[in-house]
Write an enzyme that holds these catalytic residues in place. Structure first.
Site, PDB file in Angstrom:
ATOM      1  N   HIS A   1      -4.329  -4.872   2.407  1.00  0.00           N
ATOM      2  CA  HIS A   1      -3.594  -6.049   2.883  1.00  0.00           C
ATOM      3  C   HIS A   1      -4.509  -7.241   3.131  1.00  0.00           C
ATOM      4  O   HIS A   1      -4.042  -8.344   3.390  1.00  0.00           O
ATOM      5  CB  HIS A   1      -2.844  -5.734   4.186  1.00  0.00           C
ATOM      6  CG  HIS A   1      -1.656  -4.837   3.979  1.00  0.00           C
ATOM      7  ND1 HIS A   1      -0.722  -4.617   4.954  1.00  0.00           N
ATOM      8  CD2 HIS A   1      -1.246  -4.109   2.912  1.00  0.00           C
ATOM      9  CE1 HIS A   1       0.214  -3.796   4.499  1.00  0.00           C
ATOM     10  NE2 HIS A   1      -0.102  -3.461   3.270  1.00  0.00           N
TER      11      HIS A   1
ATOM     12  N   ASP B   1      -2.050  -3.883  30.669  1.00  0.00           N
ATOM     13  CA  ASP B   1      -0.983  -4.713  30.070  1.00  0.00           C
ATOM     14  C   ASP B   1      -0.977  -4.641  28.548  1.00  0.00           C
ATOM     15  O   ASP B   1       0.056  -4.835  27.914  1.00  0.00           O
ATOM     16  CB  ASP B   1      -1.162  -6.182  30.479  1.00  0.00           C
ATOM     17  CG  ASP B   1      -0.943  -6.354  31.973  1.00  0.00           C
ATOM     18  OD1 ASP B   1      -0.130  -5.591  32.525  1.00  0.00           O
ATOM     19  OD2 ASP B   1      -1.587  -7.227  32.582  1.00  0.00           O
TER      20      ASP B   1
ATOM     21  N   LYS C   1      10.112   3.662   7.421  1.00  0.00           N
ATOM     22  CA  LYS C   1      10.223   2.433   6.640  1.00  0.00           C
ATOM     23  C   LYS C   1      11.558   2.453   5.932  1.00  0.00           C
ATOM     24  O   LYS C   1      11.903   3.414   5.244  1.00  0.00           O
ATOM     25  CB  LYS C   1       9.078   2.318   5.650  1.00  0.00           C
ATOM     26  CG  LYS C   1       7.762   1.929   6.292  1.00  0.00           C
ATOM     27  CD  LYS C   1       6.644   2.148   5.319  1.00  0.00           C
ATOM     28  CE  LYS C   1       5.369   1.456   5.740  1.00  0.00           C
ATOM     29  NZ  LYS C   1       4.257   1.923   4.886  1.00  0.00           N
TER      30      LYS C   1
ATOM     31  N   GLU D   1      -4.885  -2.652   9.211  1.00  0.00           N
ATOM     32  CA  GLU D   1      -4.264  -3.487  10.252  1.00  0.00           C
ATOM     33  C   GLU D   1      -4.900  -3.213  11.608  1.00  0.00           C
ATOM     34  O   GLU D   1      -5.106  -2.054  11.972  1.00  0.00           O
ATOM     35  CB  GLU D   1      -2.754  -3.168  10.373  1.00  0.00           C
ATOM     36  CG  GLU D   1      -1.974  -3.444   9.118  1.00  0.00           C
ATOM     37  CD  GLU D   1      -0.621  -2.706   9.099  1.00  0.00           C
ATOM     38  OE1 GLU D   1      -0.147  -2.273  10.158  1.00  0.00           O
ATOM     39  OE2 GLU D   1      -0.076  -2.562   8.001  1.00  0.00           O
TER      40      GLU D   1
ATOM     41  N   SER E   1       0.880  -1.175   0.000  1.00  0.00           N
ATOM     42  CA  SER E   1       0.000   0.000   0.000  1.00  0.00           C
ATOM     43  C   SER E   1       0.917   1.225   0.000  1.00  0.00           C
ATOM     44  O   SER E   1       1.290   1.756   1.027  1.00  0.00           O
ATOM     45  CB  SER E   1      -0.939   0.005   1.208  1.00  0.00           C
ATOM     46  OG  SER E   1      -0.256   0.180   2.408  1.00  0.00           O
TER      47      SER E   1
ATOM     48  N   ASP F   1       2.206   7.640   8.573  1.00  0.00           N
ATOM     49  CA  ASP F   1       2.933   6.728   7.677  1.00  0.00           C
ATOM     50  C   ASP F   1       2.890   7.366   6.289  1.00  0.00           C
ATOM     51  O   ASP F   1       3.732   8.193   5.939  1.00  0.00           O
ATOM     52  CB  ASP F   1       2.294   5.330   7.716  1.00  0.00           C
ATOM     53  CG  ASP F   1       2.929   4.387   6.696  1.00  0.00           C
ATOM     54  OD1 ASP F   1       4.025   4.696   6.203  1.00  0.00           O
ATOM     55  OD2 ASP F   1       2.322   3.338   6.367  1.00  0.00           O
TER      56      ASP F   1
ATOM     57  N   HIS G   1       8.471  -2.692   9.208  1.00  0.00           N
ATOM     58  CA  HIS G   1       8.713  -3.586   8.057  1.00  0.00           C
ATOM     59  C   HIS G   1       7.879  -3.106   6.862  1.00  0.00           C
ATOM     60  O   HIS G   1       7.184  -2.096   6.958  1.00  0.00           O
ATOM     61  CB  HIS G   1       8.315  -5.023   8.435  1.00  0.00           C
ATOM     62  CG  HIS G   1       6.820  -5.171   8.638  1.00  0.00           C
ATOM     63  ND1 HIS G   1       6.173  -6.365   8.641  1.00  0.00           N
ATOM     64  CD2 HIS G   1       5.842  -4.242   8.829  1.00  0.00           C
ATOM     65  CE1 HIS G   1       4.882  -6.180   8.826  1.00  0.00           C
ATOM     66  NE2 HIS G   1       4.656  -4.901   8.947  1.00  0.00           N
TER      67      HIS G   1
ATOM     68  N   GLU H   1      -2.536   4.841  13.463  1.00  0.00           N
ATOM     69  CA  GLU H   1      -1.670   5.128  12.306  1.00  0.00           C
ATOM     70  C   GLU H   1      -2.502   5.537  11.092  1.00  0.00           C
ATOM     71  O   GLU H   1      -3.519   4.904  10.795  1.00  0.00           O
ATOM     72  CB  GLU H   1      -0.844   3.872  11.972  1.00  0.00           C
ATOM     73  CG  GLU H   1       0.076   4.073  10.775  1.00  0.00           C
ATOM     74  CD  GLU H   1       0.872   2.810  10.439  1.00  0.00           C
ATOM     75  OE1 GLU H   1       1.104   1.974  11.330  1.00  0.00           O
ATOM     76  OE2 GLU H   1       1.247   2.672   9.256  1.00  0.00           O
TER      77      GLU H   1
ATOM     78  N   LYS I   1       7.224  -2.209  14.295  1.00  0.00           N
ATOM     79  CA  LYS I   1       6.047  -2.858  13.702  1.00  0.00           C
ATOM     80  C   LYS I   1       6.570  -3.867  12.695  1.00  0.00           C
ATOM     81  O   LYS I   1       7.029  -3.500  11.619  1.00  0.00           O
ATOM     82  CB  LYS I   1       5.161  -1.792  13.040  1.00  0.00           C
ATOM     83  CG  LYS I   1       3.823  -2.340  12.580  1.00  0.00           C
ATOM     84  CD  LYS I   1       2.898  -1.255  12.046  1.00  0.00           C
ATOM     85  CE  LYS I   1       3.040  -1.071  10.568  1.00  0.00           C
ATOM     86  NZ  LYS I   1       1.872  -0.459   9.923  1.00  0.00           N
TER      87      LYS I   1
ATOM     88  N   GLU J   1       1.154 -10.296   5.916  1.00  0.00           N
ATOM     89  CA  GLU J   1       1.874  -9.932   7.145  1.00  0.00           C
ATOM     90  C   GLU J   1       1.517 -10.864   8.287  1.00  0.00           C
ATOM     91  O   GLU J   1       1.974 -10.677   9.408  1.00  0.00           O
ATOM     92  CB  GLU J   1       1.538  -8.488   7.547  1.00  0.00           C
ATOM     93  CG  GLU J   1       2.097  -7.464   6.588  1.00  0.00           C
ATOM     94  CD  GLU J   1       1.930  -6.033   7.079  1.00  0.00           C
ATOM     95  OE1 GLU J   1       1.308  -5.814   8.145  1.00  0.00           O
ATOM     96  OE2 GLU J   1       2.412  -5.130   6.389  1.00  0.00           O
TER      97      GLU J   1
HETATM   98  P1  PGA Z   1       3.129  -1.455   3.140  1.00  0.00           P
HETATM   99  O1  PGA Z   1       2.253  -1.475   4.466  1.00  0.00           O
HETATM  100  O2  PGA Z   1       4.390  -2.184   3.408  1.00  0.00           O
HETATM  101  O3  PGA Z   1       2.246  -2.155   2.159  1.00  0.00           O
HETATM  102  O4  PGA Z   1       3.350  -0.023   2.813  1.00  0.00           O
HETATM  103  C1  PGA Z   1       2.702  -1.176   5.718  1.00  0.00           C
HETATM  104  C2  PGA Z   1       1.957  -0.001   6.288  1.00  0.00           C
HETATM  105  O5  PGA Z   1       1.113   0.626   5.614  1.00  0.00           O
HETATM  106  O6  PGA Z   1       2.223   0.354   7.427  1.00  0.00           O
HETATM  107 ZN    ZN Z   2       0.802   2.201   7.337  1.00  0.00          ZN
END
Ligand code: PGA
Ligand code: ZN
Length: 423
Positions: A164, A245, A346, A173, A42, A321, A374, A294, A397, A214
């Site tokens: 994803h 926790d 990233k 996510e 993405s 992100d 990642h 995020e 992450k 993932e």
């Molecule tokens: P991507 O996803 O590796 O497909 O960019 C990870 C994210 O969006 O955090």
């Molecule tokens: Zn992201």
């Protein structure tokens, strides 16, 4: 002194079966180091671009033979005999040789590969674990005294939707985030217990237990709220104290459901404008003890980002992100506008490692939380684990506690945690 004797790139496959680069650097005194490059799915509009062959006859255009050729035939010959200590100058030269805003000439994949190989050769020459060398280099370069005191808090992926996923969930996510005071090894055990608990729950309800790239489950749920509820149900059944926790996290990645300035999420039936949508998200933050939020807003919805940070920035980390996409200019605007309080870093997005370190430093001096992440397309290379520890990121992450390419990173963190305990 370690002089570069050879640099060789080759095409390998990532965890999706899509080509990526692996490189090997050999020095004059026989040091050999390797690096493999991850790749996103993405992709943010503003992130650095990978060089792909676009030859439809091979891997539907996703081959990296051109990038391999650039490294082996254009970059490597120029670096032969160069001292690996000239790492920063080599990075500068690479960026200059590319000369484009988003690295489209040489590609972020080629740049990061060469940069990483040179850096790793220096760590190997010093006979230091990579995380220690990262820490030493960062402190020396930016005149800092960051000490190696903790493993960054992990953000574990449990359920996937959006780009994803394979089914109908909007958000990309759904995470669990352990309390940062919990030792890493214990968080991993928590995460596995929750992950297998989710699997049992889906199986008991005759639901699908397929997983995403993932590792998160991709159940056929209808609304995002249902995904939060199911994770909560599992945590409650395990008697894990939510809000003490364990906390919740989400990567909304709204490019998937944002259209014509409206957010169309299934929870609300109709498309929402930015304000209505923010009300919905703010409610989720309180209801599910959410600590990681995020990309809640679309990457160019600056007004929305500022608004949400103002509303829940004290309770949760509002993580940029795609909003920042490893881009220093965008980061500086986000800081100026107080539009987030945490940023994802990233590995393959920023160009060279030098730029990544400078980016992380800019976050640190501006009191922004640092999250090392990642990509969806990964390899078994665990380098980001060392980088995250060396830079003393706040969070990491790395996906679900499942699938070899994710586990390789968690296993490396287990090893580093043991080593840090003896320092
Ligand atoms: P991507 O996803 O590796 O497909 O960019 C990870 C994210 O969006 O955090
Ligand atoms: Zn992201």
């Amino acid at each position: 002194m370690a002089l570069i004797a050879s640099i060789k790139a080759r095409e390998i496959l990532d965890s999706r079966g899509i080509p990526t680069l692996e490189g090997k650097l050999t020095t004059s005194d026989g040091i050999e180091v390797y690096a493999q490059i991850p790749s996103g799915e993405s992709l943010g509009k503003h992130e650095g671009v990978e060089l792909r062959d676009k030859d439809p006859k091979r891997y539907v255009g996703m081959g990296v033979l051109q990038a391999k050729g650039i490294i082996n035939e254009a970059i490597a010959p120029k670096l032969l005999g160069v001292d690996t200590k000239s790492f920063a100058e080599i990075d500068q030269w690479l960026v200059k040789a590319d000369g484009t805003k988003y690295y489209s000439k040489l590609g972020v994949n080629s740049l990061m590969l060469v940069s990483q190989l040179v850096f790793k050769a220096n760590a190997a020459e010093r006979k230091l674990p990579l995380y220690e060398y990262v820490n030493e280099y960062y402190n020396a370069t930016f005149n800092q005294k960051v000490s190696l005191s903790h493993i960054p808090t992990p953000i574990y992926n449990m359920i996937n939707g959006g780009k994803h996923g394979t089914k109908n969930l909007d958000f990309q996510e759904f995470h669990i985030v352990p309390s940062s005071s919990t030792p890493f090894a214990q968080t991993l055990e928590f995460a596995v217990s929750c992950y297998t608990g989710l699997k049992d729950l889906f199986q008991n309800r005759n639901a699908d237990v397929s997983v995403s790239e993932e590792g998160g489950f991709t159940p056929s749920l209808f609304t995002n709220t249902e995904a939060f509820e199911i994770i909560k149900e599992v945590l409650v059944s395990k008697k894990i104290k939510i809000g003490v926790d364990i906390f919740a996290g989400v990567d909304c990645a709204p490019a998937y459901y944002y259209n014509n300035k409206q957010y169309a999420i299934k929870d609300q039936g109709a498309s929402l404008n930015s304000k209505e949508y923010i009300d919905f998200i703010v409610n989720l933050v309180g209801k599910y003890n959410m600590i990681i939020l995020e990309d809640p807003l679309q990457e160019d919805d600056m007004k929305g980002w500022k608004e949400i940070t103002q509303q829940v920035g004290k309770q949760a980390y509002i993580v940029a992100d795609d909003f920042v996409a490893g881009n220093m200019e965008r980061l500086n605007v986000a800081i100026e506008e107080q539009a987030c309080n945490a940023v994802l870093v990233k590995f393959n997005q920023v160009g060279t490692l030098s730029e990544m370190f400078a980016f992380v430093h800019q976050l640190r001096v501006n009191n922004m939380k640092i999250l090392v992440s990642h990509r969806l397309g990964e390899t078994t290379d665990a380098t980001i684990a060392d980088i995250a520890v060396g830079l003393q990121a706040d969070f990491i992450k790395f996906g679900s506690p499942a699938r070899g390419e994710r586990i390789a990173k968690y296993n490396r963190l287990l090893e580093i945690e043991t080593q840090l305990a003896t320092i």
